[in-house]
Design an enzyme around this catalytic site. Sequence first.
Site, mmCIF file in Angstrom:
data_model
loop_
_atom_site.group_PDB
_atom_site.id
_atom_site.type_symbol
_atom_site.label_atom_id
_atom_site.label_comp_id
_atom_site.label_asym_id
_atom_site.label_seq_id
_atom_site.Cartn_x
_atom_site.Cartn_y
_atom_site.Cartn_z
ATOM 1 N N ASP A 179 -24.646 12.364 -3.795
ATOM 2 C CA ASP A 179 -24.984 11.318 -2.834
ATOM 3 C C ASP A 179 -24.603 9.929 -3.336
ATOM 4 O O ASP A 179 -25.002 8.928 -2.766
ATOM 5 C CB ASP A 179 -26.474 11.361 -2.486
ATOM 6 C CG ASP A 179 -27.363 11.225 -3.721
ATOM 7 O OD1 ASP A 179 -26.829 10.957 -4.828
ATOM 8 O OD2 ASP A 179 -28.590 11.405 -3.597
ATOM 9 N N ASP A 397 -29.603 11.485 7.575
ATOM 10 C CA ASP A 397 -29.921 11.592 6.144
ATOM 11 C C ASP A 397 -29.643 12.990 5.606
ATOM 12 O O ASP A 397 -29.650 13.981 6.342
ATOM 13 C CB ASP A 397 -31.404 11.251 5.944
ATOM 14 C CG ASP A 397 -31.690 10.695 4.553
ATOM 15 O OD1 ASP A 397 -30.842 10.821 3.662
ATOM 16 O OD2 ASP A 397 -32.782 10.118 4.378
ATOM 17 N N GLU A 446 -25.513 4.591 2.713
ATOM 18 C CA GLU A 446 -26.274 4.427 1.470
ATOM 19 C C GLU A 446 -25.300 4.546 0.301
ATOM 20 O O GLU A 446 -24.622 3.595 -0.030
ATOM 21 C CB GLU A 446 -27.403 5.447 1.392
ATOM 22 C CG GLU A 446 -28.375 5.151 0.270
ATOM 23 C CD GLU A 446 -29.528 6.150 0.238
ATOM 24 O OE1 GLU A 446 -30.592 5.791 -0.284
ATOM 25 O OE2 GLU A 446 -29.365 7.287 0.728
ATOM 26 N N GLU A 452 -35.433 1.622 -2.816
ATOM 27 C CA GLU A 452 -36.518 2.599 -2.822
ATOM 28 C C GLU A 452 -36.584 3.402 -4.116
ATOM 29 O O GLU A 452 -37.549 4.117 -4.358
ATOM 30 C CB GLU A 452 -36.391 3.546 -1.625
ATOM 31 C CG GLU A 452 -35.142 4.398 -1.606
ATOM 32 C CD GLU A 452 -35.103 5.311 -0.392
ATOM 33 O OE1 GLU A 452 -36.113 5.969 -0.125
ATOM 34 O OE2 GLU A 452 -34.066 5.349 0.293
#
Length: 633
Positions: A179, A397, A446, A452
């Site tokens: 990711d 997501d 992202e 976060e």
Amino acid sequence: MPRSYRRSAVAFLLCGVLAMTLFVTGPAQAKDSAWTVRGPSPHSGPLAQLRLDGASGALALQVSRGGRTVIEPSPVGIVTERADLSHGLRYLGRHDRTVVERYRSTVGKQRSRTARMTETRFRFRGGGNARLDLVVRVSDDGVAYRYDLPSGSGDVLGETSAFTLPPDAAAWLGDYRKDNENLFKEYTAATAPTGEYMAQALFETGGGYALIAESDLTGRYSAARLTHQQGMPTYRIGLWDERVESDGPLSTPWRALIVGDLPTVTQSTFTDDLAPASRVADTSWIRPGPALWTWLAGGKPAGQSLSMQKGYVDYAAQRGWPYVVVDAGWYFDPDQWDVTDPDWQRNSWIPQLVDYARERQVGIQVWIHHRDLDTAEEREQWLPTLERWGVKGVKIDFMDSESQETLRWYDEILKDTAAHHLLVNFHGSTIPKGIQRTWPQVMSMEGVNGEEKRTNTPQHLATLPFTRNVIGSMDFTPGAFHRPERPNAVSDAGEVGLSVLYESGIQNLAGTPESYDARPLARRFLEQIPATWDRTRLLAGRPGESAVLARASGSRWFIGGTFTGPAHTAEVPLRLEPGRWLVDLILDGPDGLVRKPTVVRGGQTLSVPVAADGGFAAIACRWRPGLSTCDRP
């Protein structure tokens, strides 16, 4: 003997001698061949030199700038089912052209763009009569190449593409992760540990900086990562898939190097310039802008509560923020509905929230898990419904893959979201390798270790503007003042500055209303964050140490800076237009944020006191007598 017979005899004798010579000495050694591709500004920009080794028939590409090496001769080649096109190549010819493209971007460092590149198509023939075209492009800020293969070439089994740096070149690398959310760390090109790294690696060489990147990545191929062996300065291209399926002509993604001094690299739009033009004809519905992101503000309970979301809508409306993003929880509450029921939509409170928000001129975007959109049937269930409700965008997501299969899914979801007028923010994703030019509804992705996370470092924050965010919009989600885990927790001013330092088409502001109300100077600054930027300039910085960027919206410049190390006074060149500027600074004071208006001439140095591992924010506007603030009424 007749003269004609004598000639024949001599010719026969010469042929015999030549044959004996070849038998004794073997075939003549083929010579190396080299070609240079120059950009629009060959004296200041990079140039590429392609070399074909006469003995092996292998290709190598070298990049230089100002007469100094950026990339050493580096292997170029691709292997398919039919042929190994990394050696045994024979040159057939070349074709040159100039590429000039003008386009507008919905997001990014600047709206209006002009791409100027020289392009050379080199034609080769390999073993088994296989064909390969190598397309090389050079601009003032980059060098890129791609492979073009004809039909019948078969599946791709890998590339021999690589980038060889000077061994002592400074390197900023992040370990590869599916990711793209690992931290950047500093090494040298040769001493970086053996392993795999993200294909967004920055190097400092004698010829300037070079950022390895990729562009025009779609489901026709597989995403790249970098593989490296410690002690060697070479970074090889590795693909997610061992076999890339291809049933027709194939143009691979661009292997790109963004090249130049640090401002050139940071301000570059090269990966977008290489990408195909927009596939969305009518972009009038695509409206970027800041959003109140409710996940870090309220967590999953907020996503399950209509009343809480209405409160966030009210707060966003008061701030002038055009969006609220409802995160996880809004459709997973078993007390609300059974998601296997085809009529589950009628039980959702999202349409009520959309109506409530519309009355207050706020749009609603919603989070949704990739697994609920991974088939055509699911997309046909979800996307028309969200459009009918009036939802403005989706935050999708957990793709967590850069395989060819997943990239084919991206191709489909991009077409479908455009058809249903839905803005897109991808999380748990790849990074925007030109995707925002081709699909302008992609507001952000992202692919970053963002706010976060609990593992960020000040060094990582000061590297992102020179690496990940160069390539495209980055959903770092700044503004979470209430989180003690943030790496610049001692510096509220630095937190405000991140909202400018990091570009994102949807700037998801991650704080709570209470945290903003407790910091009215921060709140006022965030109320004025523009939806888009007209221009971007690097004012100061070095990767891993500091970064100060200025971004223009109309006649005003917004400035954000982050620094590592102890408290000090930073000297920031005000690289704006000539004339007098009022710079409205937001700094850290002993009891909280303080405002310090300063008048400086463009080109002069701005002295800014910054806290340890902190930063600052500012708005600059043209000074005139009596002007005391750059705030808009």
